[in-house]
Design a protein around this motif. Structure first.
Motif, PDB file in Angstrom:
ATOM      1  N   GLY A 173       0.785  -1.240  -0.022  1.00  0.00           N
ATOM      2  CA  GLY A 173       0.010  -0.043  -0.023  1.00  0.00           C
ATOM      3  C   GLY A 173       0.815   1.445   0.240  1.00  0.00           C
ATOM      4  O   GLY A 173       1.957   1.243   0.238  1.00  0.00           O
ATOM      5  N   CYS A 174       0.176   2.332  -0.238  1.00  0.00           N
ATOM      6  CA  CYS A 174       0.970   3.638  -0.422  1.00  0.00           C
ATOM      7  C   CYS A 174       0.821   4.190   0.854  1.00  0.00           C
ATOM      8  O   CYS A 174       0.625   3.737   1.978  1.00  0.00           O
ATOM      9  N   LEU A 175       1.508   5.333   1.055  1.00  0.00           N
ATOM     10  CA  LEU A 175       1.841   5.978   2.480  1.00  0.00           C
ATOM     11  C   LEU A 175       0.416   6.075   3.251  1.00  0.00           C
ATOM     12  O   LEU A 175       0.319   5.933   4.340  1.00  0.00           O
ATOM     13  N   THR A 176      -0.631   6.720   2.307  1.00  0.00           N
ATOM     14  CA  THR A 176      -1.760   6.897   3.026  1.00  0.00           C
ATOM     15  C   THR A 176      -2.479   5.536   3.677  1.00  0.00           C
ATOM     16  O   THR A 176      -3.158   5.367   4.748  1.00  0.00           O
ATOM     17  N   CYS A 177      -2.324   4.503   2.840  1.00  0.00           N
ATOM     18  CA  CYS A 177      -2.777   3.171   3.323  1.00  0.00           C
ATOM     19  C   CYS A 177      -2.190   2.687   4.507  1.00  0.00           C
ATOM     20  O   CYS A 177      -2.627   2.148   5.175  1.00  0.00           O
ATOM     21  N   ARG A 178      -0.830   2.989   4.463  1.00  0.00           N
ATOM     22  CA  ARG A 178      -0.081   2.282   5.586  1.00  0.00           C
ATOM     23  C   ARG A 178      -0.536   3.109   6.864  1.00  0.00           C
ATOM     24  O   ARG A 178      -0.446   2.657   8.121  1.00  0.00           O
ATOM     25  N   GLY A 224     -10.213   1.079  -2.996  1.00  0.00           N
ATOM     26  CA  GLY A 224     -10.886   2.481  -3.358  1.00  0.00           C
ATOM     27  C   GLY A 224      -9.737   3.315  -3.171  1.00  0.00           C
ATOM     28  O   GLY A 224      -9.790   4.896  -3.169  1.00  0.00           O
ATOM     29  N   CYS A 225      -8.550   3.304  -2.827  1.00  0.00           N
ATOM     30  CA  CYS A 225      -7.416   4.056  -2.589  1.00  0.00           C
ATOM     31  C   CYS A 225      -7.240   4.819  -4.030  1.00  0.00           C
ATOM     32  O   CYS A 225      -6.664   4.198  -4.874  1.00  0.00           O
ATOM     33  N   PRO A 226      -7.099   6.356  -4.055  1.00  0.00           N
ATOM     34  CA  PRO A 226      -6.854   6.714  -5.350  1.00  0.00           C
ATOM     35  C   PRO A 226      -5.567   6.722  -5.623  1.00  0.00           C
ATOM     36  O   PRO A 226      -5.337   6.800  -6.898  1.00  0.00           O
ATOM     37  N   THR A 227      -4.573   6.560  -4.924  1.00  0.00           N
ATOM     38  CA  THR A 227      -3.252   6.353  -5.045  1.00  0.00           C
ATOM     39  C   THR A 227      -2.808   4.932  -5.752  1.00  0.00           C
ATOM     40  O   THR A 227      -2.162   4.670  -6.696  1.00  0.00           O
ATOM     41  N   CYS A 228      -3.207   3.802  -4.917  1.00  0.00           N
ATOM     42  CA  CYS A 228      -2.810   2.520  -5.134  1.00  0.00           C
ATOM     43  C   CYS A 228      -3.859   1.955  -6.184  1.00  0.00           C
ATOM     44  O   CYS A 228      -3.195   1.085  -6.993  1.00  0.00           O
ATOM     45  N   GLU A 229      -5.024   2.162  -6.574  1.00  0.00           N
ATOM     46  CA  GLU A 229      -5.495   1.862  -7.366  1.00  0.00           C
ATOM     47  C   GLU A 229      -5.551   2.700  -8.916  1.00  0.00           C
ATOM     48  O   GLU A 229      -5.637   3.511  -8.895  1.00  0.00           O
TER      49      GLU A 229
END
Ligand SMILES: [Zn+2]
Lengths: 337, 426
Positions: free
Chosen positions: B314-319, B419-424
């Motif tokens: 996952g990206c920073l936000t997901c982590r 639904g993460c805009p960075t990861c998807e």
């Protein structure tokens, strides 16, 4: 201390080299069968090249790159047609299937078992998505030898357009790019092709969801095998680099066909590479320490029973617990500041 | 006295004939001299100083014709080694004279500095590592060895060629976003590892209050941090080509996006949640790995996060979300603000070396990431997220509950959230 144990180390390295040679022998197809396959391929190339609408024919696939695994049951050839003779080819629509039908009738006229004018070898033909599959043996024989013949049109940038029956389209491809890359790597490092074959064999026992396409391994090998050094170092480098690279996906190196195997179990394969990297690293250390037997056992753990290794050393009953793979080395008290 | 022989001087000496004169710049307080000019026999002395703008050694001292150089027999250099070990032992002048077949000059009252060149010494004493150029003090009473230091033919990172994968890192291109306290030390460390190309991105200028933590000195006050750093690194680590860009990663995202095409890896030492998120987002979209370094809790805790653009990472936000949901992280107010917005950073409260410790771990993480990718198993990291205790405080929630100062803990990656805009992919 290279002067201290140079000679025995040399002798040990011989032992590991010989073991790799033995493994290689078990993986490589014997030269007679390879020659037979090449002969059959060349027969198709010659026959089709004489046709008035054919500009060139060449082998593609692993046999043409000398990275084939045994047993060889199939070879691939590409037939490049003159666009002036087939002006409708190359655009979407029924021409994709027509091109394959055209090949089928040419092959039957030239090479069919009953009435071939050039030779009488083809027992049966089947239309596949990208090629005509020509059976030289009984099609019901699971080991039946086949030649896949593909139609192509050469593009101004030297790449090819090939028909795709299912989508009724002509799609870009550049099989010669991979052939050239493999040849180039081989020129730099003569272990390259043999190691690609070892790695393709290695993949067959990897615990992953689904299968691993052999082309995936071949492209990873191009990216991750070094261009110098011995086989042990090369494999150590390969497994380490491939464990991260496979997470990025494995893509057509010519940049035309996209991801080679979108359903590849990247995580599973990455984990297998990482485990092999650990074992290879330990094997290289064991060899450098002069413990050839241990190195051989570790390589066998990676490549399986076809890699010759001595039986595991009998475990000393005096010791409590399992002995470490390599006995830990003391750190020298020689601080550097 | 220590006699310095720069590379150009050594090259001229090695290529010259039997003897000649030397001019030296001597600094008496430093007990130091440098060879500045050389003559062939009795001819005129030619300067061997590097051409400008390169600085000369002991530039403020005058260059004077104060010595001689001779082609010497190999045995003289073995004697140089023995006499140095014995210390303060002089030998009779005749011995020196005999070892110098041509051009010997009898010393006056004060004596002179002599250099000798023994071209065959390496063949004569293959294991001894005796230098082919050595220095002497020659007086009427006798002669004594002098300390000398000749510049080696190979300088810079290539000296480490057989001990460190120099070539792989010389070919690497890293973008460093943030050239502040952590960033400046990260830049120095990356250059120290031998990274060939470094692009520095930071719009800020160096100010008085930065000096306490930044690696740049007072003379750069008022200039952009990236210009100051580029200038210092070029001096200190000439093997690293530095491109300074006074850009803001949020404001100039389009320019950064284009530059990422030529970049292998991104290191972000910017403070502020928004800049870190934007960097991570841009790197992932460009399929590049990003390494984020910062301190948390007013400098009590160091943190390195490696973000691979991989499916299960996952990206920073997901982590951050996974840590927040576990109750271990108190989100910044800006965390829920829209893309590209956020609060300005807090004033830095950590001490310089603590920040530099985090910086060096970030640079190590970057170099190791590149080397693992190139197949070096000895550079594999234990995880994707490192926490390092700088000023431990009791009662932190896991995984921040480090027991002691300087404890290092590595955590695995966390998967992307749906639904993460960075990861998807867009
Ligand atoms: Zn995400």
């Amino acid at each position: 201390m290279p002067g201290l144990n140079g000679e025995p180390e040399e002798a040990h390295r011989m032992g590991i080299d010989e073991a790799f040679d033995a493994l290689q022998k078990s993986v490589d197809e014997d030269i007679k069968k390879t020659r037979l396959a090449r002969g059959r391929r060349d027969l198709f190339k010659e026959a089709l090249l004489k046709e008035p609408d054919v500009l060139e024919t060449f082998g593609s696939g692993s046999l043409s790159r000398s990275t084939q695994l045994k047993p060889i049951h199939d070879v691939d050839i590409v037939v490049v047609y003159d666009p002036d003779e087939h002006p409708e080819w190359g655009s979407s629509g029924p021409s994709a299937e027509e091109a394959l039908e055209h090949i089928r009738s040419q092959v039957n006229r030239l090479l069919s078992q009953s009435k071939g004018t050039h030779a009488t070898v083809v027992r049966h033909t089947l239309l596949r998505n990208h090629a005509v599959k020509c059976f030289l043996d009984d099609p019901d024989d699971p080991e039946a030898f086949t030649v896949d013949v593909m139609a192509a049109l050469r593009q101004p940038d030297n790449s090819l357009l090939i028909p795709e029956q299912l989508s009724a389209r002509w799609v870009p491809a550049n099989p010669e790019y991979l052939i050239n890359m493999v040849a180039e790597h081989q020129r730099d490092w003569s272990y390259f092709r043999p190691l690609v074959r070892l790695l393709k064999q290695w993949r067959l026992d990897v615990q992953v969801e689904g299968r691993i396409k052999s082309l995936v391994m071949e492209v990873l090998a191009l990216q991750c095998l070094p261009a110098s050094g011995n086989r042990c170092q090369g494999l150590k480098t390969f497994f380490t680099a491939a464990a991260t690279r496979v997470n990025e996906g494995v893509w057509d190196p010519a940049g035309l066909c996209g991801e080679i195997q979108p359903d590849l179990d990247r995580e599973g394969l990455s984990a297998a590479f990482a485990e092999a990297a650990d074992l290879a690293d330990q094997a290289c250390t064991a060899a450098a320490e002069g413990d050839t037997d241990e190195a051989l056992r570790l390589w066998q753990e990676i490549f399986g029973e076809d890699f010759p290794a001595p039986a595991a050393a009998p475990k000393s009953t005096a010791l409590i617990g399992a002995p470490a793979l390599i006995s830990p080395r003391p750190i020298k008290d020689a601080p550097q500041g | 006295m220590l006699i310095l022989i720069p590379q150009d001087a050594a090259t001229v000496l090695r290529a010259s004939g039997a003897w000649g004169r030397l001019s030296l710049r001597i600094s008496q307080p430093d007990d130091l001299a440098v060879v500045g000019g050389i003559s062939e026999g009795g001819g005129s002395i030619i300067s061997v100083d590097p051409p400008p703008p390169a600085p000369r050694l002991l530039a403020s001292c005058d260059s004077r014709p104060t010595g001689y150089w001779y082609r010497a027999k190999n045995e003289l250099h073995a004697l140089w080694h023995l006499l140095r070990v014995r210390r303060d032992t002089a030998m009779k002048l005749d011995v020196f004279k005999d070892a110098v077949p041509n051009g010997f000059k009898t010393p006056g009252d004060g004596g002179y500095v002599a250099l000798t060149h023994a071209p065959g010494v390496k063949d004569a004493y293959p294991e001894s590592r005796l230098p082919d150029l050595v220095a002497w003090h020659v007086t009427r009473a006798g002669f004594q060895p002098l300390e000398m230091s000749a510049e080696p033919e190979t300088t810079g990172i290539r000296q480490l060629d057989h001990h460190w994968p120099v070539q792989e890192l010389q070919n690497a291109h890293i973008m460093l976003v943030g050239a502040g306290s952590i960033g400046s030390a990260t830049a120095h460390a990356l250059a120290g590892y031998g990274i060939g190309h470094l692009t520095l991105v930071d719009p800020d200028r160096l100010q008085w209050h930065n000096l306490v933590r930044h690696t740049s000195s007072r003379r750069h006050i008022g200039r952009t941090k990236v210009t100051a750093l580029a200038e210092e690194l070029t001096q200190l680590r000439p093997d690293t080509a530095v491109t300074p860009l006074a850009l803001d990663v949020i404001e100039h995202a389009d320019q950064i996006r284009a530059l990422l095409m030529d970049t292998h890896l991104v290191v972000c030492t910017a403070d502020g949640v928004a800049a870190r998120r934007v960097t991570g987002h841009l790197a992932r979209r460009a399929d590049r790995t990003a390494i984020l370094a910062c301190v948390l809790q007013y400098g009590a805790l160091g943190e390195i996060i490696r973000l691979h653009p991989w499916r299960r990472h996952g990206c920073l936000t997901c982590r951050r979300h996974s840590l927040t949901e576990a109750g271990s992280l108190d989100p910044e107010p800006a965390l829920d603000a829209g893309y590209g917005t956020g609060t300005r950073h807090r004033p830095m409260t950590a001490v310089g070396p603590d920040l530099h410790l985090v910086a060096h771990l970030a640079a190590k993480t970057a170099a190791a990431t590149l080397l693992e990718h190139a197949g070096h198993p000895d550079q594999r990291l234990p995880g994707e997220h490192a926490l390092i205790g700088l000023r431990r405080q009791p009662g932190w929630a896991a995984p921040f509950d480090l027991g002691r100062t300087a404890e290092l803990r590595w955590l695995p990656a966390t998967p992307p959230r749906p639904g993460c805009p960075t990861c998807e992919a867009p």
